[in-house]
Design a protein around this motif. Structure first.
Motif, PDB file in Angstrom:
ATOM      1  N   ARG A   1       0.774  -1.199  -0.132  1.00  0.00           N
ATOM      2  CA  ARG A   1       0.723   0.217  -0.067  1.00  0.00           C
ATOM      3  C   ARG A   1       0.822   1.083  -0.124  1.00  0.00           C
ATOM      4  NH1 ARG A   1      -5.604  -1.683  -1.718  1.00  0.00           N
ATOM      5  NH2 ARG A   1      -5.690  -3.096  -0.107  1.00  0.00           N
TER       6      ARG A   1
ATOM      7  N   ALA B   1       2.354   1.680  -3.390  1.00  0.00           N
ATOM      8  CA  ALA B   1       1.598   2.113  -4.209  1.00  0.00           C
ATOM      9  C   ALA B   1       1.226   4.115  -4.009  1.00  0.00           C
ATOM     10  CB  ALA B   1       0.399   1.668  -4.340  1.00  0.00           C
TER      11      ALA B   1
ATOM     12  N   ALA C   1      -1.955  -1.472  -6.639  1.00  0.00           N
ATOM     13  CA  ALA C   1      -1.863  -2.881  -4.857  1.00  0.00           C
ATOM     14  C   ALA C   1      -2.737  -3.910  -4.523  1.00  0.00           C
ATOM     15  CB  ALA C   1      -2.665  -1.665  -4.469  1.00  0.00           C
TER      16      ALA C   1
END
Length: 177
Positions: free
Chosen positions: A97, A100, A118
């Protein structure tokens, strides 16, 4: 004095043409980025399917392989993810996460596409090999379809944007002249 007004009018027309070319350039950059992402996903899928390596090693190999060894955005993302995985200081989901968001925010990909990136990477490293490959195939196909849609959109709108920019510049120069 008249020639200065003519030069000014010509500059306004050229600026309008340039303004019309900006969206076309943005579409081209988006298509290049999507192509890079698509080929990175295919290389990663191949590395995972045929290689007997850990996920960080597969990410590094996929980032380093390919026709051109240029430093693309997704190659950088995959290399940094591999480096952070090897350090092992944070959980895998947090790592994906953050990668990204941190590396892809402000780029030409839309938020939904970054979220899909992600999601595809969250399924890696866990589960069986076939599920990981299917996940990458699904995401690669999604990117390929979005790329085809973007090419069609560019084909339809490029002439329109350029023409509107040029005509807007001509209109503004006539009004100011």
């Amino acid at each position: 004095m008249e020639y200065i007004r003519l030069i000014g009018a010509a500059l306004i027309v050229f600026a309008g043409a340039g303004f019309g070319a900006c969206p076309v350039h943005k579409m081209t950059e988006r298509m290049k980025e999507m192509e890079e992402l698509y080929f990175c996903l295919l290389r990663l899928k191949s590395e995972i399917r045929h290689g007997v390596k850990t996920l960080p090693e597969s990410l590094k190999c996929a980032a380093d392989s390919g026709k051109s060894k240029s430093t693309g955005r997704y190659r950088t993302v995959m290399k940094q993810m591999a480096k952070r995985m090897e350090n092992g200081t944070e959980g895998y989901e947090v790592l994906v996460r953050e990668s990204a968001e941190e590396l892809l925010t402000g780029k030409v990909l839309y938020k939904e596409e970054r979220d899909a990136f992600a999601e595809a990477f969250l399924l890696l490293g866990g589960g069986d090999l076939e599920r990981q490959v299917q996940s990458l195939e699904y995401y690669a196909e999604t990117v390929r379809l979005a790329l085809a849609e973007e090419k069609q959109r560019k084909k339809e709108r490029a002439y329109l944007y350029r023409s509107l920019g040029l005509l807007g510049g001509i209109f503004l120069s006539v009004i100011l002249y």
